[in-house]
Write a protein that holds these residues in place. Structure first.
Motif, PDB file in Angstrom:
ATOM      1  N   ASN B  65       0.830  -1.197   0.000  1.00 36.79           N
ATOM      2  CA  ASN B  65       0.000   0.000   0.000  1.00 36.79           C
ATOM      3  C   ASN B  65       0.875   1.262   0.000  1.00 36.79           C
ATOM      4  N   PHE B  69       0.869   4.186  -2.791  1.00 42.06           N
ATOM      5  CA  PHE B  69       0.710   5.615  -2.512  1.00 42.06           C
ATOM      6  C   PHE B  69       1.855   6.427  -3.119  1.00 42.06           C
ATOM      7  N   ILE B  72       1.294   6.594  -6.887  1.00 42.98           N
ATOM      8  CA  ILE B  72       0.214   7.453  -7.362  1.00 42.98           C
ATOM      9  C   ILE B  72       0.586   8.926  -7.179  1.00 42.98           C
ATOM     10  N   SER B  73       1.428   9.197  -6.191  1.00 41.94           N
ATOM     11  CA  SER B  73       1.780  10.593  -5.926  1.00 41.94           C
ATOM     12  C   SER B  73       2.666  11.181  -7.034  1.00 41.94           C
ATOM     13  N   ILE B 101      -3.899  15.115  -5.429  1.00 41.72           N
ATOM     14  CA  ILE B 101      -3.717  13.653  -5.364  1.00 41.72           C
ATOM     15  C   ILE B 101      -2.309  13.359  -4.848  1.00 41.72           C
ATOM     16  N   SER B 104      -2.036  14.273  -0.984  1.00 43.11           N
ATOM     17  CA  SER B 104      -2.736  13.365  -0.076  1.00 43.11           C
ATOM     18  C   SER B 104      -2.106  11.971  -0.125  1.00 43.11           C
ATOM     19  N   ALA B 105      -1.673  11.533  -1.308  1.00 45.25           N
ATOM     20  CA  ALA B 105      -1.065  10.199  -1.401  1.00 45.25           C
ATOM     21  C   ALA B 105       0.251  10.147  -0.638  1.00 45.25           C
ATOM     22  N   ALA B 109       1.280   7.823   2.408  1.00 45.29           N
ATOM     23  CA  ALA B 109       2.447   6.943   2.293  1.00 45.29           C
ATOM     24  C   ALA B 109       3.270   7.032   3.574  1.00 45.29           C
ATOM     25  N   GLY B 248      -0.837   6.917 -11.573  1.00 48.72           N
ATOM     26  CA  GLY B 248      -1.173   8.303 -11.268  1.00 48.72           C
ATOM     27  C   GLY B 248      -2.055   8.906 -12.348  1.00 48.72           C
ATOM     28  N   TRP B 361      -2.958  -1.559  -7.759  1.00 49.31           N
ATOM     29  CA  TRP B 361      -2.879  -1.866  -6.325  1.00 49.31           C
ATOM     30  C   TRP B 361      -2.460  -3.321  -6.130  1.00 49.31           C
ATOM     31  N   LEU B 403      -6.626   4.418   2.336  1.00 49.35           N
ATOM     32  CA  LEU B 403      -7.102   4.836   1.009  1.00 49.35           C
ATOM     33  C   LEU B 403      -8.268   5.812   1.168  1.00 49.35           C
ATOM     34  N   ALA B 406      -6.996   9.212   2.153  1.00 48.84           N
ATOM     35  CA  ALA B 406      -6.463   9.984   1.033  1.00 48.84           C
ATOM     36  C   ALA B 406      -7.610  10.604   0.233  1.00 48.84           C
TER      37      ALA B 406
END
Lengths: 309, 435
Positions: B65, B69, B72-73, B101, B104-105, B109, B248, B361, B403, B406
Motif C-alpha cells: 500500500n 501511494f 500514485i503521488s 492527489i 494526499s497520497a 504513504a 497516477g 494496487w 485509502l 487519502a
C-alpha cells in the motif's frame, strides 16, 4: 579464556550468591527497597569481605544486600566487541541427526517466543539423486552483512570480533534487515515474547540478547556473554554429538567442548565451505560436508521439501 | 473579456457546499477511516501479531500500500511539471487535481510506513541515529522533500484564487474566510508578486522532476538492494517509475470524471481532456508493459533455480490469478479501451482509469509478498501459519482506511478550494479570445 578472568568471575558470582543468601536470612523485605536498610538492626554477626581496594573489611551481616543485576558490559563496550578476537563457527554436517538440543538450549537461554527459533535445522537434499542430510543454521555473522548495510538506525551492527548483534532498545521494527538477510536468520517479536517477569524487567543487553522485546528483531548472537566468561555458546555446549565447534580464527582454533581442532586444518582436510558463497556476504560460519555420516538420515518431521540455492 | 464571462467562470468554479451526496460520501469515508484507526489501536496495543505477517512474509499489504501511494503521488510531477514544461497548455485545468492527489497520497504513504513499524514510538531514532547508508533514510529524505515541493506547487498557484475567494465574503462561512485570509491575504496580484510566483513555480516544476524520480526509484531500491529472487533486479527503478506514472494518470482520469460529473464542469474538463489523457495513459501503459516484459521474460528464459519457484508461482501457481488479473486490468484492457477514439470518451476512459488503479494496487501486492514466500533456504522450523500470508481484517481495515483517508483529503480540499484554477482559467480564456 585466561584463568585470571575465571577466578575473578567466580569470586564475584560467589559473592553475589552469598549476599543473596545472607540477605534472604536477614529480612523478608525487598532488598532493593531503599527504605529496607533503615529498619535493619545490626545483628552483631560480622562478615569478612574483600573491598574493591583489595582490603579485607568486616561488615555486619544484617547490612549485606545483593547487588542488583546489571548488564555485564555497557552498551558501548557491547557494540565494540572483544579486542583481538575474530570468532568463527564450524558446523560438521556428518555429525548432525537433528536432535535439536542446540535449538532448545538456545530458545531456553534467550527466552525466545514459543514457536520461533534462532537456530533452525533444515532437512536438505541438494538435488534429486544426492543424499539428504540435516543442516543446522545460525546467524552467519557475515563479514559483509547485508542486514547491517540496510539498518536505518544502527540497531544491528558488526563488531570488531566479527559478531553481528542487535540493540533491541534502538530497533524501530522496520524489518528491512529481515528482507535483506538471505539466510532467513532473523525473527521478529510480533507480539510480546512472553519472557518471564524477572527476566523481562532486567535491562536489555546486546550481548545476551535478553530480554527480547515486542516489535523488535532478534537472531542468533554467537552468545558473546558466554564467550566473555570463557564459555562456549549455548548451542555448542548443548550438542551431544559435537556438531558445532566454536573458536577464534586468529588463534586458528575451534572447539566443540570435547575436541579441539586447528581451524585451518579442519577446513582443509574436510573441504569446509560456507553457505551462498556467491552472494559475497562472507559468513563466519563454515560447514563440513555430510560425508561418512555418524547417523542415517531419518526424517520424522511432517513432510517438507528441501531445496538449496 | 466581458465581465459576465469572468463572472460565469468564477461562479462555476467556486467551491460548493456539500450536497446530500457529498455528505454521504464524506460520512462513508470517515467511517472507513475510523474503522482503520480502531484497527490500528488494536495493533499498537497487541503488536504486529494482529497482522498476518510473520517471519517469512515480514512485509505485507502495508508495504504494498505504501508503494502504491508513493506511485500514485508521482502524477503531481507528471501533470504539473512535465506537461507544464513541455507547454502542454491543455493540462492547466488538471494541475490542481493532480497536485492534491500527490499531496494526499504522499501524506498517507508516510502514515502507512509508520503503521508498518514494530516500534512507532521510536520513530525519532531515524533522526537521532539515522545512517545515510540505509535506503530507508534515503526514502525519508526524498519523500519529505517531495511532500514540501508538492505542497508549495499546490499553494503558489492557489494564491490568485484565494484573492478571488476573499472577494466573495458573503458566499463563504466565517471559518473558511479566516482560513483564506490566513493563507492568502498578502496576495495583491501585483505584477511583482506575479513575477516572483511564476519564477518560484518554474523552479519548483523543474526540481520536482528529479525528486519525483528519486522517491520512486529509492522505493524500488528498498527491494532491489536485497538478494531475493524477484527483487534482485536492475530493472526495478525504471519499472517502478513507469508503473507509477501509469497509476497516477489513471487516478487523474478517475478524479476528472468524478469532479466533472459532480460539479457540472463539462465546460472546463472537456471531452478533449479525456481524449488527451487517454492517449497519455495508453503511452504509459505500453511503457509499463515493456518494463514488465523485461522484468519477467528475461529471468523466465533462464529459470535459475532460485527464481523458478517465484516465477512459476506468479505464472501458473498460487499467485497466477492475481498476477494475470493485475497485468490485464492495469495494462492490457485499458490499452484496448483507450487505443480507440470512442474509448477515450469520458465514461469509457473513466472505466479504464478505474481498472488501472485497481490493477496497480494488486500489482504492488505481487511485487512485495510472493518474493518473501520464496526465501533461499526453504521455510522450516516455524509454525504452520508462518508459511502463508493472507491479510487479517485489521490489515484490510488499516489499508482501506488509509485509502479512504487519502480520498477524504481530496474531497475536503475540493470543498474548500476551487479544484479547477479560476484565475488561470480566466487568463487562458482571455488569451484564447485574443487569438
Amino acid at each position: 579464556m585466561n584463568t585470571k578472568d575465571n577466578s575473578r568471575r567466580e569470586f564475584i558470582t560467589a559473592g553475589v550468591l552469598a549476599g543473596l543468601a545472607l540477605a534472604g536470612c536477614a529480612t523478608k523485605k525487598s532488598p532493593f527497597d531503599p527504605d529496607a536498610s533503615e529498619g535493619v538492626k545490626p545483628s552483631g554477626e560480622m562478615v569478612k569481605l574483600l573491598s574493591v581496594d583489595g582490603e579485607v573489611i568486616e561488615v555486619d551481616k544484617a547490612f549485606l544486600k545483593p547487588v542488583p543485576e546489571l548488564p555485564a558490559v555497557s552498551n558501548d563496550i557491547a557494540r565494540k566487541g572483544i579486542a583481538g578476537k575474530k570468532f568463527v563457527m564450524v558446523i560438521d554436517l556428518s555429525r548432525c541427526k537433528s536432535l535439536k538440543k542446540c535449538q532448545s538450549a538456545c530458545n531456553h537461554m534467550h527466552h525466545i517466543h514459543p514457536g520461533q527459533n534462532w537456530i533452525k535445522v533444515y532437512p536438505m537434499q541438494d538435488s534429486e539423486r544426492t543424499a539428504p542430510y540435516w543442516e543446522p543454521t545460525t546467524c552467519m555473522h557475515c563479514d559483509e552483512p547485508p542486514c547491517v548495510k540496510v539498518c536505518p538506525v544502527d540497531a544491528t551492527f558488526k563488531r570488531q570480533d566479527g559478531i553481528v548483534l542487535i540493540d533491541s532498545d534502538r530497533c524501530i521494527g522496520c524489518r528491512f534487515c529481515m528482507a535483506a538477510c538471505p539466510y532467513s536468520a532473523r525473527v521478529f517479536n510480533w507480539e510480546d515474547p512472553g519472557v518471564p517477569e524477572e527476566v523481562a524487567s532486567k535491562p536489555y543487553s546486546c550481548e545476551s540478547s535478553v530480554p527480547q522485546k515486542k516489535g523488535t528483531v532478534g537472531k542468533c548472537d554467537f552468545c558473546p556473554d558466554m564467550v566473555r566468561q570463557g564459555q562456549l555458546p549455548h548451542c555448542v555446549a548443548a550438542c551431544p554429538n559435537g556438531v558445532f565447534a566454536f573458536g577464534d580464527i586468529l588463534e586458528d582454533t575451534v572447539t566443540n567442548g570435547a575436541e579441539t581442532f586447528r581451524f585451518s586444518d579442519l577446513i582443509k582436510d574436510k573441504a569446509g565451505y560456507r553457505l551462498m558463497e556467491d552472494l559475497g556476504t562472507k559468513p563466519s560460519v563454515y560447514y563440513l560436508p555430510p560425508v561418512n555420516r555418524n547417523f542415517p538420515f531419518e526424517n520424522n518431521e511432517p513432510k517438507e521439501e528441501g531445496k538449496k540455492s | 473579456m466581458e465581465n459576465s464571462t469572468i463572472q460565469k467562470i468564477t461562479d462555476d468554479l467556486l467551491p460548493q457546499k456539500f450536497g446530500k451526496q457529498g455528505k454521504l460520501w464524506v460520512a462513508f469515508l470517515s467511517i472507513l477511516c475510523v474503522i482503520g484507526f480502531i484497527a490500528y489501536c488494536r495493533q499498537v496495543y497487541k503488536g504486529l501479531v494482529v497482522t498476518s505477517m510473520r517471519d517469512y512474509v515480514s512485509w505485507g499489504i502495508y508495504i504494498s500500500n505504501f508503494v502504491f501511494f508513493v506511485a500514485i503521488s508521482l502524477v503531481g510531477s507528471l501533470i504539473t511539471a512535465v506537461l507544464r514544461l513541455t507547454n502542454a497548455e491543455w493540462s492547466t485545468p488538471l494541475t490542481r487535481i493532480a497536485e492534491i492527489i500527490a499531496v494526499s497520497a504522499i501524506t498517507f504513504a508516510s502514515i502507512i510506513i509508520v503503521v508498518d513499524m514494530g516500534r512507532p514510538d521510536r520513530f525519532y531514532n531515524l533522526f537521532l541515529h539515522g545512517r545515510l547508508q540505509s535506503p530507508i533514510i534515503w526514502d525519508v529524505i526524498v519523500i519529505t522533500t517531495y511532500f514540501f515541493i508538492s505542497l508549495l506547487l499546490l499553494y503558489f498557484p492557489l494564491l490568485p484564487d484565494l484573492q478571488i475567494l476573499l472577494k466573495y465574503k458573503e458566499k463563504t462561512s466565517k471559518g473558511l474566510y479566516k482560513l483564506y485570509s490566513f493563507l492568502g491575504s498578502f496576495w495583491k496580484n501585483t505584477p511583482e508578486q506575479e513575477k516572483i510566483s511564476n519564477r518560484a513555480i518554474n523552479i519548483l516544476s523543474i526540481t520536482i522532476i528529479p525528486v519525483a524520480f528519486s522517491i520512486h526509484t529509492v522505493t524500488s531500491w528498498l527491494f532491489a538492494t536485497t538478494y531475493r529472487p524477484g527483487w534482485d533486479s536492475t530493472n526495478f527503478g525504471a519499472y517502478f517509475i513507469s508503473g507509477a506514472f501509469l497509476v497516477g494518470a489513471g487516478a487523474v482520469i478517475v478524479a476528472m470524471y468524478v469532479f466533472r460529473a459532480h460539479y457540472n464542469l463539462e465546460k472546463y474538463i472537456t471531452d478533449s481532456h479525456f481524449d488527451k489523457m487517454g492517449k497519455v495513459l495508453v503511452l504509459l501503459a505500453l511503457l509499463y508493459l515493456y518494463f514488465n516484459v523485461n522484468e519477467f521474460l528475461v529471468p523466465a528464459f533462464k529459470m535459475k533455480k532460485s527464481e523458478e519457484e517465484h516465477l512459476m508461482g506468479l505464472f501458473t501457481g498460487e499467485f497466477a490469478a492475481v498476477f494475470w488479473f493485475a497485468i490485464s486490468t492495469a495494462m492490457i484492457i485499458p490499452i484496448l479501451i483507450l487505443v480507440f477514439k470512442n474509448g477515450r470518451k469520458p465514461f469509457p476512459a473513466f472505466i479504464a482509469g478505474i481498472l488501472v488503479v485497481i490493477g496497480s494496487w494488486f500489482k504492488r501486492y505481487l511485487i512485495v509478498t510472493p518474493t518473501l514466500l520464496h526465501p533461499f533456504l526453504p521455510m522450516h522450523d516455524v509454525p504452520a501459519n508462518y508459511k502463508h500470508y493472507f491479510p487479517t481484517w485489521e490489515e484490510w481495515a488499516i489499508a482501506i482506511g488509509s485509502l479512504a483517508g487519502a480520498l477524504l483529503i481530496i474531497t475536503i480540499f475540493a470543498r474548500i478550494f476551487p479544484i479547477i484554477p479560476i484565475h488561470e482559467t480566466i487568463i487562458e480564456t482571455e488569451q484564447h479570445e485574443k487569438a
